[in-house]
Design an enzyme around this catalytic site. Structure first.
Site, short mmCIF file in Angstrom:
data_model
loop_
_atom_site.label_atom_id
_atom_site.label_comp_id
_atom_site.label_asym_id
_atom_site.label_seq_id
_atom_site.Cartn_x
_atom_site.Cartn_y
_atom_site.Cartn_z
CG ASP A 44 -0.65 80.23 22.98
OD1 ASP A 44 -0.97 79.09 23.38
OD2 ASP A 44 -0.17 81.10 23.75
CG LEU A 45 -0.12 85.96 25.36
CD1 LEU A 45 -0.96 87.18 25.00
CD2 LEU A 45 -0.11 85.79 26.88
N GLY A 79 -6.85 78.41 25.94
CA GLY A 79 -5.99 79.57 26.21
C GLY A 79 -6.31 80.23 27.55
CB SER A 118 -9.80 73.52 36.27
OG SER A 118 -8.94 72.94 37.23
CE1 TYR A 143 -6.67 77.59 35.76
CE2 TYR A 143 -6.98 75.89 37.43
CZ TYR A 143 -6.82 76.26 36.10
OH TYR A 143 -6.82 75.29 35.12
CB SER A 172 -3.63 65.54 37.07
OG SER A 172 -4.13 65.98 38.31
NE ARG A 181 -5.04 67.08 43.29
CZ ARG A 181 -4.91 67.60 42.07
NH1 ARG A 181 -3.80 67.38 41.37
NH2 ARG A 181 -5.86 68.33 41.56
P1 NAI Z 1 -0.60 76.01 29.41
O1 NAI Z 1 -0.28 77.13 30.35
O2 NAI Z 1 0.49 75.11 28.99
O3 NAI Z 1 -1.28 76.60 28.10
C1 NAI Z 1 -2.15 77.71 28.14
C2 NAI Z 1 -1.84 78.57 26.94
O4 NAI Z 1 -2.69 79.72 27.01
C3 NAI Z 1 -0.39 79.06 26.92
O5 NAI Z 1 0.27 78.63 25.73
C4 NAI Z 1 -0.51 80.56 27.02
O6 NAI Z 1 0.43 81.26 26.21
C5 NAI Z 1 -1.94 80.81 26.55
N1 NAI Z 1 -2.48 82.05 27.12
C6 NAI Z 1 -2.28 82.56 28.37
N2 NAI Z 1 -2.87 83.77 28.47
C7 NAI Z 1 -3.45 84.02 27.28
C8 NAI Z 1 -4.16 85.13 26.78
N3 NAI Z 1 -4.40 86.23 27.51
N4 NAI Z 1 -4.58 85.08 25.50
C9 NAI Z 1 -4.33 83.99 24.72
N5 NAI Z 1 -3.65 82.91 25.15
C10 NAI Z 1 -3.20 82.93 26.42
O7 NAI Z 1 -1.80 75.19 30.07
P2 NAI Z 1 -2.31 73.74 29.70
O8 NAI Z 1 -1.82 72.80 30.72
O9 NAI Z 1 -2.06 73.47 28.28
O10 NAI Z 1 -3.89 73.90 29.94
C11 NAI Z 1 -4.75 74.25 28.88
C12 NAI Z 1 -6.11 74.61 29.46
O11 NAI Z 1 -6.64 73.52 30.16
C13 NAI Z 1 -6.06 75.77 30.44
O12 NAI Z 1 -7.20 76.58 30.24
C14 NAI Z 1 -6.11 75.11 31.79
O13 NAI Z 1 -6.71 75.95 32.75
C15 NAI Z 1 -6.96 73.89 31.49
N6 NAI Z 1 -6.67 72.77 32.36
C16 NAI Z 1 -5.48 72.10 32.24
C17 NAI Z 1 -5.21 71.00 33.04
C18 NAI Z 1 -3.94 70.24 32.92
O14 NAI Z 1 -3.80 69.21 33.59
N7 NAI Z 1 -2.98 70.66 32.11
C19 NAI Z 1 -6.19 70.55 34.04
C20 NAI Z 1 -7.37 71.37 34.13
C21 NAI Z 1 -7.61 72.41 33.28
C1 15L Z 2 -5.29 72.37 36.50
O1 15L Z 2 -6.32 72.99 36.36
C2 15L Z 2 -3.99 72.89 36.01
O2 15L Z 2 -4.12 73.63 34.82
C3 15L Z 2 -2.94 71.81 35.82
O3 15L Z 2 -1.68 72.44 35.74
C4 15L Z 2 -2.94 70.80 36.98
O4 15L Z 2 -2.53 71.43 38.14
C5 15L Z 2 -4.34 70.24 37.17
O5 15L Z 2 -5.31 71.24 37.27
C6 15L Z 2 -4.44 69.36 38.43
O6 15L Z 2 -5.33 69.59 39.23
O7 15L Z 2 -3.62 68.44 38.57
#
Ligand code: NAI
Ligand code: 15L
Length: 273
Positions: A44-45, A79, A118, A143, A172, A181
């Protein structure tokens, strides 16, 4: 479904994030001398005190990303920037970062990438309209555009270099549905794991894009591609209808009309340096 013999490492990017915390335990179960992968490498970052072995790597740093991918057989790529926000940050993490990841994978001989795309790739589609992976793209912000870049990189690296990808257009992902939603878009934690596992272990995927959603009665997205992976969702948001159906934006706003929901209320953004 039988999986291939243990190969190299399994890499989880975004391991300190919301979904990373959900997946890193189950993914570790796929790793070991007799499992599908030799070991799990988490990155992770940012550091995570709960995971001292996490390797910090900014995906915007090409050399660091190349080092991270060494000996990696498969990647679960979470990430990056996960919400609609100014272009510059999205560009570094989700565009440069994805380019670095795929290039590093090519150099390392990585076999498969499971890419967290996404539903915001099609977020400007009206709510209620049914979509599949080949429906027209309608991103609802930078995004969503960045996720389409990732999907295009996945196709390019399959066609040119034979790296397999499964692009998951996730809905989601929360412990339980949080608003109206989500009656359509919810992906439960259990189904997320079933989907990621299937995407990693399917005998051959080529380059495949699927929507990632639970078996919601009200879902808008097709199951196209699920059978190829062997993904069968078990959860259904309908059970929460009475609790969440009144949680919705004001009618006649883009947030209420379009599939991307609240992301339609974000932007335009002031110029950032
Ligand atoms: P999050 O924001 O909690 O986790 C993303 C992680 O990526 C963070 O820990 C962050 O430190 C890391 N990150 C950010 N920039 C970075 C970089 N430059 N280099 C390395 N790491 C970096 O997001 P979440 O909810 O865990 O989502 C994970 C993935 O799933 C994301 O790619 C997001 O777009 C995708 N996603 C998530 C959804 C959701 O419902 N949570 C829905 C659709 C897609
Ligand atoms: C995403 O892509 C986002 O990472 C998450 O935070 C939610 O917003 C999800 O979509 C969503 O559409 O509910």
């Amino acid at each position: 479904m039988s999986s291939p013999p243990a190969r190299g490492l399994l890499l989880l990017t975004g391991a300190a994030g919301n979904l990373g915390r959900v997946l890193r335990g189950p993914l570790a179960q796929l790793c070991g001398p007799k499992e599908d992968y030799k070991a799990l490498r988490c990155s992770d970052l940012r550091a995570d005190p709960a995971l001292p072995e996490l390797q910090c790597c900014d995906l915007a740093d090409r050399a660091a990303t190349e080092q991270l991918l060494q000996d990696v057989d498969a990647v679960v790529h979470l990430g990056g920037v996960a919400i609609e926000s100014p272009f510059e940050g999205i560009c570094d993490a989700n565009i440069r970062g994805v380019f670095h990841l795929y290039e590093a994978a090519r150099l390392a001989g990585t076999r498969r990438i499971v890419f967290a795309s996404s539903n915001h790739t099609t977020g400007c589609t009206p709510q209620g309209e049914h979509l599949g992976p080949s429906s027209p793209i309608r991103p609802d912000g930078y995004y969503g555009v960045s996720k389409l870049f990732g999907e295009a990189m996945a196709q390019l690296y399959w066609d040119r270099y034979g790296i397999e990808s499964v692009c998951l257009r996730l809905g989601s992902v929360t412990a339980q549905p949080e608003d109206r939603r989500a009656l359509s878009t919810w992906l439960s934690h259990g189904d997320l794991w079933r989907l990621v596992r299937a995407a990693l272990l399917a005998p051959s995927s080529g380059c495949l894009t699927v929507y990632g959603v639970s078996a919601n009665t009200a879902r808008w997205w097709s199951e196209q591609g699920w059978e190829q992976l062997g993904y069968a969702p078990k959860d259904n948001a309908e059970a929460w209808r009475s609790t969440v159906q009144d949680l919705c934006p004001a009618p006649d706003t883009p947030m209420a009309r379009l599939q991307g929901g609240s992301f339609l209320g974000l932007g335009p953004f002031a110029r950032t340096p």
